[in-house]
Design an enzyme around this catalytic site. Structure first.
Site, PDB file in Angstrom:
ATOM      1  N   ARG A   1     -37.914  23.450 -18.491  1.00 50.26           N
ATOM      2  CA  ARG A   1     -39.395  22.204 -18.035  1.00 50.26           C
ATOM      3  C   ARG A   1     -39.860  22.110 -17.180  1.00 50.26           C
ATOM      4  O   ARG A   1     -40.583  22.240 -16.082  1.00 50.26           O
ATOM      5  CB  ARG A   1     -39.476  21.257 -19.052  1.00 50.26           C
ATOM      6  CG  ARG A   1     -39.116  20.864 -20.319  1.00 50.26           C
ATOM      7  CD  ARG A   1     -39.535  19.868 -20.798  1.00 50.26           C
ATOM      8  NE  ARG A   1     -38.366  19.559 -22.196  1.00 50.26           N
ATOM      9  CZ  ARG A   1     -37.645  19.113 -23.410  1.00 50.26           C
ATOM     10  NH1 ARG A   1     -36.936  18.589 -22.182  1.00 50.26           N
ATOM     11  NH2 ARG A   1     -37.939  19.396 -24.439  1.00 50.26           N
TER      12      ARG A   1
ATOM     13  N   SER B   1     -27.865  22.766 -31.045  1.00 51.07           N
ATOM     14  CA  SER B   1     -28.433  22.062 -31.179  1.00 51.07           C
ATOM     15  C   SER B   1     -28.896  21.232 -32.654  1.00 51.07           C
ATOM     16  O   SER B   1     -29.562  21.083 -33.649  1.00 51.07           O
ATOM     17  CB  SER B   1     -30.200  22.082 -30.958  1.00 51.07           C
ATOM     18  OG  SER B   1     -30.274  22.592 -29.743  1.00 51.07           O
TER      19      SER B   1
ATOM     20  N   CYS C   1     -23.297  14.162 -36.629  1.00 47.34           N
ATOM     21  CA  CYS C   1     -22.904  13.172 -37.351  1.00 47.34           C
ATOM     22  C   CYS C   1     -23.814  13.324 -38.231  1.00 47.34           C
ATOM     23  O   CYS C   1     -23.340  12.374 -38.961  1.00 47.34           O
ATOM     24  CB  CYS C   1     -23.569  11.809 -35.857  1.00 47.34           C
ATOM     25  SG  CYS C   1     -22.854  11.324 -34.852  1.00 47.34           S
TER      26      CYS C   1
ATOM     27  N   ARG D   1     -38.049  29.627 -25.974  1.00 45.54           N
ATOM     28  CA  ARG D   1     -38.380  29.230 -25.350  1.00 45.54           C
ATOM     29  C   ARG D   1     -38.199  29.648 -23.161  1.00 45.54           C
ATOM     30  O   ARG D   1     -37.314  28.814 -22.104  1.00 45.54           O
ATOM     31  CB  ARG D   1     -37.810  27.860 -25.084  1.00 45.54           C
ATOM     32  CG  ARG D   1     -38.926  27.249 -26.558  1.00 45.54           C
ATOM     33  CD  ARG D   1     -38.196  25.419 -27.058  1.00 45.54           C
ATOM     34  NE  ARG D   1     -38.558  24.778 -27.681  1.00 45.54           N
ATOM     35  CZ  ARG D   1     -39.106  25.220 -28.901  1.00 45.54           C
ATOM     36  NH1 ARG D   1     -38.253  26.631 -30.066  1.00 45.54           N
ATOM     37  NH2 ARG D   1     -40.658  24.836 -29.654  1.00 45.54           N
TER      38      ARG D   1
ATOM     39  N   TRP E   1     -33.320 -18.965 -38.621  1.00 44.72           N
ATOM     40  CA  TRP E   1     -31.917 -18.352 -37.556  1.00 44.72           C
ATOM     41  C   TRP E   1     -31.223 -17.404 -37.635  1.00 44.72           C
ATOM     42  O   TRP E   1     -30.320 -17.229 -38.596  1.00 44.72           O
ATOM     43  CB  TRP E   1     -30.840 -19.685 -37.204  1.00 44.72           C
ATOM     44  CG  TRP E   1     -31.402 -20.787 -36.659  1.00 44.72           C
ATOM     45  CD1 TRP E   1     -31.489 -22.232 -37.068  1.00 44.72           C
ATOM     46  CD2 TRP E   1     -30.889 -21.191 -35.139  1.00 44.72           C
ATOM     47  NE1 TRP E   1     -32.132 -22.739 -36.398  1.00 44.72           N
ATOM     48  CE2 TRP E   1     -32.363 -22.508 -34.654  1.00 44.72           C
ATOM     49  CE3 TRP E   1     -30.823 -20.501 -34.135  1.00 44.72           C
ATOM     50  CZ2 TRP E   1     -31.216 -22.699 -33.362  1.00 44.72           C
ATOM     51  CZ3 TRP E   1     -30.918 -20.977 -32.678  1.00 44.72           C
ATOM     52  CH2 TRP E   1     -31.549 -21.652 -32.432  1.00 44.72           C
TER      53      TRP E   1
END
Length: 460
Positions: A24, A43, A47, A74, A441
């Site tokens: 970028r 990429s 998880c 890219r 609370w």
């Protein structure tokens, strides 16, 4: 103007975030970017693997944020199934091996990023190499496990270890209809919690039919005549039948390349960097993700905390530096969340054990409340435990175990820890309230009030 070359070793969160951020900031006419990835995928969300295994995520590719071809489109020369096998730091080059053909070649660099990740801890036990024994860290690991599950007729699974990955994989395998036994060396599962909070997780696992065996150290994996796992043996001689074995013993930094190249490593074996994620003593080498150690802002020491959230941030910082900008990663407070069925689990900051090791005198406070107003339909129990420094009242850590809506409350504590707040200051926080979301609370505030009283009773 000469074109500089940035070489990235590792194609997941930290590595490709760094490459993308650098791209970028600088176009191909200024910066050539070559990235090496030993696996098939880039990429992706490691998880998310337990949720794919458990069937909550429909397809493997749902876990992939950006494919290799998308990175290439890219302007990044991404080379998958290519492993870097040697770093020549004085010569500013890396040696890579094509894992399909075996061909090797050297690639020079002006700037280098090490994002080699971590590897599952795989103890050197007899039979550990049997078919059907799996460590889970990468999407390739998950693919291999899924292959075993599809080929195996039996429905008995043993999970060795009861940390985050062990607990999550136990739930996933239960969801697939397996009879699951979890063997762990500690007093309770989830050693990232104090034992009293881990006991709540233990009860939840038993409630969903997962057998948990405490103080059970695996010493051998038995296999049949064809080399397939059939049982795990513990130190007391007990055998636990298994058609598949999943290792949930945690991970260790994958830094053998860095070690061989003489780069600085910490106590856990992770690379040491400065605030801009540059490897100490090396102006043009950065490192990030699961292969580095980071500063624990609460304990004031370096720790290995392998989480995708950190890795992506590291990548942004590294990419900024490699692309000619500047950014820093100041450290972490140790925040993590997980779940077992409907039970949510969260922690941030220090456990009692951590506080003692840091030489801190502390008090604790625990409260049991509900995640919504008690009268609101569907209210579920939650327990909040808080640690505070005895002399100052500084918040040291929070652990939360409870029903839906419990875990993300830990973010309140994470912000308070980062800001260095006292428990008295936490009590004064202006948190959102409505009956569907919280008692009047909030349980975190109730725990803070109790911690304030404990600090005062201790003589402050």
């Amino acid at each position: 103007m000469a074109v500089e070359r940035l070489v990235v070793v590792g194609g997941d969160a930290a590595g490709m975030s760094a490459a993308s951020q650098a791209r970028r900031l600088k176009g191909p006419e200024e910066l050539e970017i070559i990235a090496f990835e030993r696996g098939h995928f880039t990429s992706y969300s490691a998880c998310g693997i337990p949720y794919w295994v458990g069937g909550l995520v429909g397809e493997r590719d749902d876990l992939i944020a950006r494919t290799p071809q998308e990175h290439r489109d890219r302007g990044i020369d991404l080379r998958t199934r290519t492993e870097v096998v040697e770093l020549d730091v004085p010569g500013r080059r890396v040696r890579s091996r094509d894992l399909e053909s075996g061909a090797e070649s050297w690639t020079g660099y002006d700037k280098l990023v090490l994002a080699t990740g971590a590897r599952p801890v795989r103890p050197k036990l007899p039979g550990i190499g049997a078919h059907g024994v799996h460590g889970i860290q990468t999407l390739d690991d998950g693919q291999r496990l899924m292959g075993t599950l599809e080929r195996t007729e039996g429905r008995r699974a043993v999970v060795v270890g009861a940390g985050y990955i062990g607990v999550e994989m136990a739930e996933a395998l239960t969801g697939r209809g397996y009879e699951v036994t979890v063997l762990h060396r500690g007093e309770q599962p989830m050693s990232t919690l104090d034992p009293d909070m881990g006991a709540l997780v233990h009860s939840a696992m038993n409630g969903m039919g997962i057998r948990t065996v405490a103080r059970a150290e695996a010493v051998e994996v038995l296999h049949d005549g064809e080399g397939r796992a059939r049982a795990v043996v513990t130190a007391d001689g007990q055998e636990y039948p298994a058609d598949v074995v999943v290792l949930g013993l945690g991970v260790e930094p994958r830094t053998s390349l860095a070690r061989a190249a003489g780069l600085p490593l910490g106590e856990s074996g992770g690379l040491l960097t400065d605030l801009s994620m540059r490897v100490r003593g090396h102006e043009d080498i950065w490192a990030g993700g699961d292969c580095v150690e980071v500063l624990d802002l609460v304990a004031g020491r370096l720790r290995h905390i392998p989480l995708g959230t950190h890795a992506n941030k590291h990548g942004q910082v590294i990419g900024s530096g490699a692309g000619g900008g500047y950014a820093t990663f100041p450290g972490v407070v140790g925040t993590a969340v997980s779940k077992v069925c409907d039970l949510e689990i969260a922690r941030t900051g220090l456990r009692e054990k951590d506080a003692r090791e840091a030489g801190l005198r502390f008090v604790t406070a625990a409260v049991r409340s509900t995640n919504t107003a008690g009268y609101y339909p569907g209210a579920a129990q939650m327990t909040v435990k808080m640690l505070a420094e005895q002399r100052t009242g500084r918040l040291l850590g929070v652990q939360i175990v409870g029903g839906a809506g419990s875990a993300k409350r830990v973010d309140i504590a994470a912000v308070a820890l980062t800001a260095g707040m006292t428990v008295e200051q936490v009590v004064s926080l202006d948190l959102g309230y409505a009956p569907p979301f919280s008692p009047v609370w909030d349980p975190v505030l109730v725990a803070a009030r109790k911690a304030v009283s404990a600090v005062r009773a201790a003589g402050v």
